[in-house]
Design an enzyme around this catalytic site. Structure first.
Site, PDB file in Angstrom:
ATOM      1  N   HIS A 145       0.806  -1.242   0.000  1.00 35.75           N
ATOM      2  CA  HIS A 145       0.000   0.000   0.000  1.00 35.75           C
ATOM      3  C   HIS A 145       0.830   1.279   0.000  1.00 35.75           C
ATOM      4  CE1 HIS A 145      -3.578  -2.350   0.694  1.00 35.75           C
ATOM      5  NE2 HIS A 145      -3.202  -2.744   1.897  1.00 35.75           N
ATOM      6  N   ASP A 180      -2.758 -11.277  -1.144  1.00 36.50           N
ATOM      7  CA  ASP A 180      -3.157 -10.643   0.126  1.00 36.50           C
ATOM      8  C   ASP A 180      -4.662 -10.346   0.031  1.00 36.50           C
ATOM      9  OD1 ASP A 180      -1.541  -8.584   2.347  1.00 36.50           O
ATOM     10  OD2 ASP A 180      -3.612  -8.046   1.832  1.00 36.50           O
ATOM     11  N   HIS A 182      -6.184  -7.801   0.794  1.00 32.29           N
ATOM     12  CA  HIS A 182      -6.425  -6.401   0.410  1.00 32.29           C
ATOM     13  C   HIS A 182      -5.967  -6.130  -1.028  1.00 32.29           C
ATOM     14  CE1 HIS A 182      -6.118  -6.255   4.909  1.00 32.29           C
ATOM     15  NE2 HIS A 182      -7.192  -5.492   4.748  1.00 32.29           N
TER      16      HIS A 182
HETATM   17  C1  ZL4 Z   1      -5.477  -1.058  13.931  1.00 33.06           C
HETATM   18  O1  ZL4 Z   1      -6.434  -2.467  17.142  1.00 33.06           O
HETATM   19  O2  ZL4 Z   1      -9.692   0.509   7.262  1.00 33.06           O
HETATM   20  C2  ZL4 Z   1      -4.464  -0.192  14.378  1.00 33.06           C
HETATM   21  C3  ZL4 Z   1      -5.826  -1.121  12.577  1.00 33.06           C
HETATM   22  C4  ZL4 Z   1      -4.199  -0.101  15.732  1.00 33.06           C
HETATM   23  C5  ZL4 Z   1      -4.606  -0.554  18.036  1.00 33.06           C
HETATM   24  C6  ZL4 Z   1      -5.502   0.423  18.780  1.00 33.06           C
HETATM   25  C7  ZL4 Z   1      -6.360   1.343  17.968  1.00 33.06           C
HETATM   26  C8  ZL4 Z   1      -7.777   0.879  17.816  1.00 33.06           C
HETATM   27  C9  ZL4 Z   1      -7.530  -2.724  13.067  1.00 33.06           C
HETATM   28  C10 ZL4 Z   1      -6.855  -1.940  12.157  1.00 33.06           C
HETATM   29  C11 ZL4 Z   1      -8.559   1.578  16.711  1.00 33.06           C
HETATM   30  C12 ZL4 Z   1      -8.396   0.959  15.360  1.00 33.06           C
HETATM   31  C13 ZL4 Z   1      -9.126   1.690  14.239  1.00 33.06           C
HETATM   32  N1  ZL4 Z   1      -4.880  -0.817  16.628  1.00 33.06           N
HETATM   33  C14 ZL4 Z   1      -8.489   1.462  12.881  1.00 33.06           C
HETATM   34  C15 ZL4 Z   1      -9.987   3.464   7.793  1.00 33.06           C
HETATM   35  C16 ZL4 Z   1      -9.582   3.023   9.072  1.00 33.06           C
HETATM   36  C17 ZL4 Z   1      -8.980   3.967  10.090  1.00 33.06           C
HETATM   37  C18 ZL4 Z   1      -8.269   3.166  11.184  1.00 33.06           C
HETATM   38  O3  ZL4 Z   1      -2.398  -6.376   4.877  1.00 33.06           O
HETATM   39  N2  ZL4 Z   1      -9.177   2.219  11.831  1.00 33.06           N
HETATM   40  C19 ZL4 Z   1      -8.848   2.656   7.922  1.00 33.06           C
HETATM   41  C20 ZL4 Z   1      -5.809  -0.891   6.843  1.00 33.06           C
HETATM   42  C21 ZL4 Z   1      -7.203  -0.719   7.384  1.00 33.06           C
HETATM   43  C22 ZL4 Z   1      -8.727   1.192   7.555  1.00 33.06           C
HETATM   44  C23 ZL4 Z   1      -5.524  -2.302   6.451  1.00 33.06           C
HETATM   45  C24 ZL4 Z   1      -3.785  -3.822   5.452  1.00 33.06           C
HETATM   46  C25 ZL4 Z   1      -2.319  -3.973   5.113  1.00 33.06           C
HETATM   47  C26 ZL4 Z   1      -2.012  -5.181   4.246  1.00 33.06           C
HETATM   48  C27 ZL4 Z   1      -0.527  -5.262   3.864  1.00 33.06           C
HETATM   49  C28 ZL4 Z   1      -4.095  -2.425   5.976  1.00 33.06           C
HETATM   50  N3  ZL4 Z   1      -7.490   0.685   7.588  1.00 33.06           N
HETATM   51  C29 ZL4 Z   1     -10.487   2.048   9.783  1.00 33.06           C
HETATM   52  C30 ZL4 Z   1      -9.697   1.279  10.819  1.00 33.06           C
HETATM   53  C31 ZL4 Z   1      -5.810  -1.724  16.255  1.00 33.06           C
HETATM   54  C32 ZL4 Z   1      -6.157  -1.848  14.861  1.00 33.06           C
HETATM   55  C33 ZL4 Z   1      -7.194  -2.691  14.410  1.00 33.06           C
HETATM   56  C34 ZL4 Z   1      -7.228  -1.961  10.758  1.00 33.06           C
HETATM   57  N4  ZL4 Z   1      -6.883  -1.047   9.835  1.00 33.06           N
HETATM   58  C35 ZL4 Z   1      -7.993  -2.893  10.094  1.00 33.06           C
HETATM   59  N5  ZL4 Z   1      -8.098  -2.544   8.799  1.00 33.06           N
HETATM   60  C36 ZL4 Z   1      -7.386  -1.433   8.653  1.00 33.06           C
HETATM   61  O4  ZL4 Z   1      -2.722  -5.148   3.028  1.00 33.06           O
HETATM   62  C37 ZL4 Z   1       0.428  -5.296   4.988  1.00 33.06           C
HETATM   63 ZN    ZN Z   2      -3.670  -7.276   3.626  1.00 32.52          ZN
HETATM   64 CA    CA Z   3      -4.630  -8.791  -3.073  1.00 33.34          CA
END
Ligand code: ZL4
Ligand code: ZN
Ligand code: CA
Length: 385
Positions: A145, A180, A182
């Site tokens: 990403h 992946d 995503h």
């Molecule tokens: C976390 O528990 O959908 C980050 C991220 C941190 C700790 C404490 C904070 C709690 C899930 C995710 C609040 C969490 C809120 N902590 C997260 C729009 C969003 C804004 C952020 O696999 N909130 C963003 C990114 C995705 C969003 C996925 C995948 C990477 C890869 C390659 C990236 N962001 C909504 C979510 C947690 C957390 C728990 C989280 N973030 C789940 N999905 C996202 O493709 C490496």
């Molecule tokens: Zn992913």
């Molecule tokens: Ca993919």
């Protein structure tokens, strides 16, 4: 049944930098770099280190990162400290596009971590370019990403883009495949204008699932790179059989029409059943079948990690896929190796089984799968090189 598509051996080069093992995204963050160390410890316990070449991995340099990334962004990344200097909102990195979120925290040794995982992917790409290995592996890479000028989705530096740019110095056409859960948006965006790189991502799509891009109609921007981006969106709960009713025919056709000289496979393990973020139902065998299918085309192959948030599953998956790369059968019973405790709730089996109540209800139908496959094939029929 054998875990790999053919018995032929390959020269495998494996990159592991222990420097990433103690990196911590912070309290409660779902991304845990230590899972790569767990995978490495399993690989060692199964006796596979002797089956692969291991070269010293030097961390990447800032100059190497600048081959893709914006200099200003790199300067910021290098100067960040967890206390907030150079940061923006109390320890989190501003996302490209201005978003602020907890996804991309500023943590201790962040810059060093970026240099190390990128150094592994670059070294792996150079080894493939030199022709001295058939398959190169860096499970700490696969950060699909990251953007030219900013962090996104737990990814700060796009090691995949850097590795592909290195491969382009040696190979006419490079295929990127992303399993992946995503959408591989950062890699797609980086090569959208090029017809020398084709990007193919399979991903969960719909219902606001991150990042939201990657509909089947998304074939890249107008210009020479159009149709060199292929997207295969699926719904919650897809299992091995349906996934491979998409993956195999689509990838076989991609190989025919694009004729790559090298392949990069991002093996994000968040597409496995029971992942903390992903909602698909792939087994470790179904996931590994993607690796063995791509391997069977006998092209220089770079295997990278990516997502994966149930860390015992991730380690099992990448250990098994290391065996697939080598072309070695390994037993399902996890050897005693001092880290067995991590695998207790999968009963010390590499191929874990989940109870039905831990699976997601399958929202795909035979018709929806056929429709996506036909739409993807239609996009491929428009690719003219
Ligand atoms: C976390 O528990 O959908 C980050 C991220 C941190 C700790 C404490 C904070 C709690 C899930 C995710 C609040 C969490 C809120 N902590 C997260 C729009 C969003 C804004 C952020 O696999 N909130 C963003 C990114 C995705 C969003 C996925 C995948 C990477 C890869 C390659 C990236 N962001 C909504 C979510 C947690 C957390 C728990 C989280 N973030 C789940 N999905 C996202 O493709 C490496
Ligand atoms: Zn992913
Ligand atoms: Ca993919």
């Amino acid at each position: 049944s054998p875990s790999c598509g053919d018995d032929k051996k390959r020269r495998v080069c494996y990159y592991y930098d222990p420097g990433i093992s103690t990196v911590d995204y912070g309290e409660g963050h779902v991304m845990v770099p230590h899972r790569v160390t767990m995978a490495h410890n399993l690989v060692a316990a199964y006796g596979m280190l002797g089956d692969m070449r291991r070269l010293r991995t030097a961390p990447a340099t800032a100059a190497e990162l600048a081959d893709f990334h914006d200099e200003g962004y790199l300067a910021l990344l290098q100067d960040l400290t967890p206390d907030g200097c150079g940061g923006d909102d109390g320890g989190h990195l501003r996302e490209e596009g201005g978003g602020r979120g907890v996804d991309n925290p500023v943590f201790d040794r962040l810059w060093d971590y970026c240099l190390r995982y990128s150094g592994g992917s670059l070294a792996a790409a150079r080894t493939l370019g030199s022709g001295t290995a058939d398959i190169a592996i860096n499970w700490s890479g696969g950060m699909h990403h990251a953007c030219r000028g900013g962090a996104r989705g737990f990814c700060y530096v796009n090691d995949i883009v850097l590795a592909i740019r290195e491969l382009l110095a040696h190979f006419r056409r490079v295929l990127y495949v992303d399993i992946d859960v995503h959408h591989g948006d950062g890699v797609q965006a980086a090569f959208e204008a090029s017809n020398r790189v084709m990007t193919v991502s399979f991903h969960q799509h719909g219902g606001g699932f991150f990042p939201g891009s990657g509909a089947v109609a998304d074939v890249g921007k107008k210009g020479p790179g159009r149709y060199c981006a292929l997207n295969v969106p699926v719904s919650v709960g897809i299992g091995d059989e349906e996934y491979h009713r998409l993956f195999e025919p689509i990838m076989a056709r991609v190989m025919e029409v694009f004729q790559p000289e090298a392949v990069v496979l991002q093996c994000g393990a968040d597409s496995l059943a029971g992942d903390r973020l992903g909602e698909l139902n792939l087994t470790t065998r179904g996931h590994a079948q993607c690796v063995s299918f791509i391997r069977s085309f006998n092209l220089p192959l770079l295997l990278l990690g990516g997502g994966g948030y149930t860390i015992n599953h991730v380690a099992s998956c990448w250990c098994n896929e290391t065996a697939v790369a080598i072309g070695k059968e390994i037993p399902n019973d996890i050897p005693k190796h001092g880290f067995d405790v991590f695998y207790k709730n999968q009963e010390y089996k590499l191929h874990y089984k989940l109870e039905t109540k831990h699976l997601h209800r399958n929202r795909n139908t035979a018709n929806s799968i056929d429709g996506i496959r036909m739409a993807a094939m239609e996009n491929l029929s428009k690719l003219k090189l």
